[in-house]
Design a protein around this motif. Structure first.
Motif, short mmCIF file in Angstrom:
data_model
loop_
_atom_site.label_atom_id
_atom_site.label_comp_id
_atom_site.label_asym_id
_atom_site.label_seq_id
_atom_site.Cartn_x
_atom_site.Cartn_y
_atom_site.Cartn_z
N ALA A 16 0.86 -1.19 0.00
CA ALA A 16 0.00 0.00 0.00
C ALA A 16 0.89 1.23 0.00
O ALA A 16 1.85 1.30 0.76
CB ALA A 16 -0.91 0.00 1.24
N GLY A 17 0.56 2.19 -0.86
CA GLY A 17 1.43 3.34 -1.04
C GLY A 17 1.30 4.40 0.02
O GLY A 17 1.09 5.57 -0.27
N VAL A 18 1.42 4.01 1.28
CA VAL A 18 1.32 4.94 2.40
C VAL A 18 2.49 4.70 3.34
O VAL A 18 3.09 3.62 3.33
CB VAL A 18 0.00 4.75 3.17
N PRO A 19 2.86 5.72 4.16
CA PRO A 19 3.93 5.51 5.13
C PRO A 19 3.62 4.32 6.04
O PRO A 19 2.50 4.14 6.49
CB PRO A 19 3.94 6.82 5.93
N GLY A 20 4.62 3.50 6.31
CA GLY A 20 4.43 2.32 7.16
C GLY A 20 4.28 1.03 6.38
O GLY A 20 4.27 -0.05 6.96
N THR A 21 4.16 1.14 5.04
CA THR A 21 3.98 -0.06 4.22
C THR A 21 5.14 -1.03 4.37
O THR A 21 4.95 -2.25 4.43
CB THR A 21 3.82 0.34 2.74
N ALA A 22 6.37 -0.50 4.40
CA ALA A 22 7.55 -1.36 4.50
C ALA A 22 7.51 -2.20 5.77
O ALA A 22 7.98 -3.34 5.79
CB ALA A 22 8.83 -0.53 4.47
N THR A 23 6.93 -1.65 6.82
CA THR A 23 6.82 -2.40 8.07
C THR A 23 5.91 -3.61 7.89
O THR A 23 6.22 -4.71 8.36
CB THR A 23 6.27 -1.50 9.19
N ILE A 24 4.80 -3.40 7.19
CA ILE A 24 3.85 -4.49 6.97
C ILE A 24 4.43 -5.56 6.06
O ILE A 24 4.33 -6.77 6.34
CB ILE A 24 2.54 -3.95 6.38
N THR A 25 5.03 -5.15 4.95
CA THR A 25 5.60 -6.13 4.03
C THR A 25 6.73 -6.92 4.68
O THR A 25 6.85 -8.13 4.48
CB THR A 25 6.12 -5.45 2.75
N THR A 26 7.54 -6.23 5.46
CA THR A 26 8.64 -6.91 6.15
C THR A 26 8.10 -7.89 7.18
O THR A 26 8.64 -9.01 7.33
CB THR A 26 9.57 -5.89 6.83
N ALA A 27 7.06 -7.50 7.89
CA ALA A 27 6.45 -8.40 8.87
C ALA A 27 5.94 -9.67 8.19
O ALA A 27 6.07 -10.78 8.73
CB ALA A 27 5.31 -7.70 9.60
N SER A 28 5.38 -9.52 7.00
CA SER A 28 4.88 -10.68 6.26
C SER A 28 6.02 -11.62 5.90
O SER A 28 5.93 -12.84 6.07
CB SER A 28 4.15 -10.23 4.99
N VAL A 29 7.11 -11.07 5.38
CA VAL A 29 8.25 -11.88 4.98
C VAL A 29 8.86 -12.59 6.17
O VAL A 29 9.13 -13.80 6.13
CB VAL A 29 9.32 -11.01 4.28
N LEU A 30 9.07 -11.87 7.26
CA LEU A 30 9.68 -12.47 8.45
C LEU A 30 8.79 -13.56 9.04
O LEU A 30 9.29 -14.59 9.52
CB LEU A 30 9.96 -11.40 9.51
N THR A 31 7.48 -13.34 8.99
CA THR A 31 6.54 -14.32 9.54
C THR A 31 6.64 -15.64 8.78
O THR A 31 6.71 -16.72 9.38
CB THR A 31 5.10 -13.80 9.48
N VAL A 32 6.65 -15.57 7.46
CA VAL A 32 6.73 -16.78 6.65
C VAL A 32 8.05 -17.51 6.89
O VAL A 32 8.11 -18.74 6.95
CB VAL A 32 6.56 -16.46 5.15
N LEU A 33 9.13 -16.75 7.06
CA LEU A 33 10.45 -17.36 7.26
C LEU A 33 10.68 -17.81 8.70
O LEU A 33 11.69 -18.45 8.99
CB LEU A 33 11.55 -16.37 6.86
N GLY A 34 9.76 -17.48 9.60
CA GLY A 34 9.92 -17.88 10.98
C GLY A 34 10.87 -17.01 11.76
O GLY A 34 11.42 -17.43 12.78
N LEU A 35 11.10 -15.78 11.31
CA LEU A 35 11.99 -14.84 11.99
C LEU A 35 11.17 -13.92 12.89
O LEU A 35 10.02 -13.60 12.58
CB LEU A 35 12.78 -14.02 10.98
#
Length: 452
Positions: free
Chosen positions: A370-389
């Motif tokens: 989503a093109g709003v401030p804070g998007t990188a936090t959400i996308t990173t959370a998704s990646v880390l969650t899948v990887l178990g980090l």
């Protein structure tokens, strides 16, 4: 009362006093400066009350939990909202499909670049992350084989997938619903209009909730850093590693923005890359300063139409999609670098198949940005969650994330404009005469309208 740890009580009291200070300052000084200040304060509190931070630990943990709760709903509404903006099957099959493929392709290049730079520079090495005393082997056990994860990509029970935070099946399910909506809307738009209205309303609510949570970041940084330092985290190691991470991030942003995109513009759009970049500088500057891809969209679309020569039928589809799909800065470079940072910091043993999984997951997650401030936090959370980090990695890096967001957003908007230009060329909707002879856009006049 003799069993009460009074130093822990004192630590909590100090943190609460600092919270009052944060509340007083949050509307008076820049958010980035405030966040960096809370990082320093957290280091001091953790050092003073070393071994006595148990009473403040839950505060940071609650923030991480709430942040995690927003990941899935934000991804769902972002995907459905962006795809359903394609109002007919002609757009979906033609310009829309080509736009999505191009946006994802540019993001894939950014992911590969970030992974290469992250491993080369060893971001996170010697930071000695020891999050709340959790042993790294806990996270190693969560890393499954690529084949197992590949099978798990596909939805089986969407309710359980959401409950178990299985991001990729949720993305695929959202794509299925979004495409089905477009197909139905092409024949009977009135019947599905309430669904579209609901999605747009729900998106506004989720974005507002995200704004609220991101606004609590300084409080979370203070408590989580204090807890980490208090539990024996090497302050010198983490601070130096964050500096390295920030430097590598901007190297990646620069290479992706000008070198990789320059090649793409030259090869696929058949345009002079130097001339192209001179024309889009106003949009890059606004993206850098406002840190909002969506906010830069008005300027970006006008430059694409009036200076680059991309037809409006392409500009009005590809550019908006570029603020919700792809986004090489926020969904490609940053999540991958933070994943590598966590892998090195926790001293995990990742193999080729694990890094391949990281590439695939990051690409899938880029569908739900989503093109709003804070998007990188959400996308990173998704990646880390899948990887178990652990998601605590995100909070530890938030102080530099606020600085990196300038480069991330400029990279995002450049990627969207490059993709729109390439699609314009492939769809025979790029006017070379406009590109060669157009004048300058009054960027200053547009800047106010772009800031959100």
């Amino acid at each position: 009362m003799s069993n009460v740890d009074w130093l822990s009580v004192a630590a909590l009291a100090v943190v609460l006093v600092l919270f009052v200070g944060i509340y007083y300052l949050k509307n008076r000084i820049d958010f980035t400066i405030l966040t960096v200040g809370t990082l320093v304060a957290g280091v001091i509190v953790g050092a003073i009350f070393s071994g006595h931070t148990s009473w403040i630990t839950p505060i940071g943990k609650i923030y991480v939990s709430v942040l995690s709760a927003l990941v899935t709903p934000l991804i769902i509404v972002a995907i459905i909202s962006s795809i359903t903006s394609l109002t007919n099957t002609v757009q979906l099959k033609g310009i829309g499909l080509r736009s999505i493929v191009t946006l994802l392709s540019t993001t894939l290049l950014a992911i590969l670049l970030a992974l290469g730079l992250g491993l080369t520079f060893g971001v996170g090495r010697n930071s000695y992350l020891s999050l709340d005393g959790v042993d790294a082997s806990t996270f190693e056990a969560k890393v499954t084989s690529f084949s197992e994860v590949l099978i798990g990509f596909f939805p089986r029970n969407i309710v359980s997938d959401i409950a178990e935070e299985k991001t990729i099946p949720v993305i695929l399910f959202a794509l299925l619903i979004a495409v089905s909506y477009v197909l139905v809307a092409n024949k009977t738009p009135d019947k599905v209009k309430p669904f579209k209205d609901f999605i747009e309303a729900f998106k506004e609510i989720i974005f507002k909730a995200l704004d609220f949570v991101i606004g609590l970041t300084p409080y979370a940084v203070l408590t989580l850093i204090a807890t980490s330092i208090g539990n024996g985290l090497s302050g010198t190691g983490i601070i130096w590693s964050l500096i390295v991470l920030l430097i590598v991030s901007f190297i990646a942003f620069a290479i992706d923005t000008w070198l990789i995109n320059g090649v793409l513009i030259s090869v696929f759009a058949k345009l002079n890359p130097i001339k192209f970049f001179k024309k889009i500088i106003p949009a890059q500057i606004i993206a850098f300063s406002t840190q909002s891809s969506a906010g830069t969209l008005p300027v970006a679309t006008e430059i694409l139409t009036d200076r680059i020569g991309v037809d409006g039928s392409v500009t009005n589809v590809t550019a908006p999609l570029g603020t919700t799909i792809g986004m090489p800065g926020c969904a490609g470079i940053w999540p991958v670098l933070l994943a590598v940072y966590g892998i090195y910091g926790l001293q995990l043993d990742f193999g080729i198949s694990d890094y391949l999984l990281l590439i695939v997951v990051a690409l899938f997650v880029s569908l739900g940005t989503a093109g709003v401030p804070g998007t990188a936090t959400i996308t990173t959370a998704s990646v880390l969650t899948v990887l178990g980090l652990p998601l605590e990695i995100i909070v530890l890096t938030i102080p530099i994330s606020a600085l990196a967001d300038t480069g991330r957003t400029a990279t995002n908007i450049t990627g969207a404009m490059v993709s729109a230009t390439i699609v314009g060329r492939k769809e025979n909707k790029l006017d070379d005469e406009i590109f060669e002879n157009s004048g300058t856009v009054q960027a200053g006049k547009k800047k106010k309208a772009a800031e959100v």
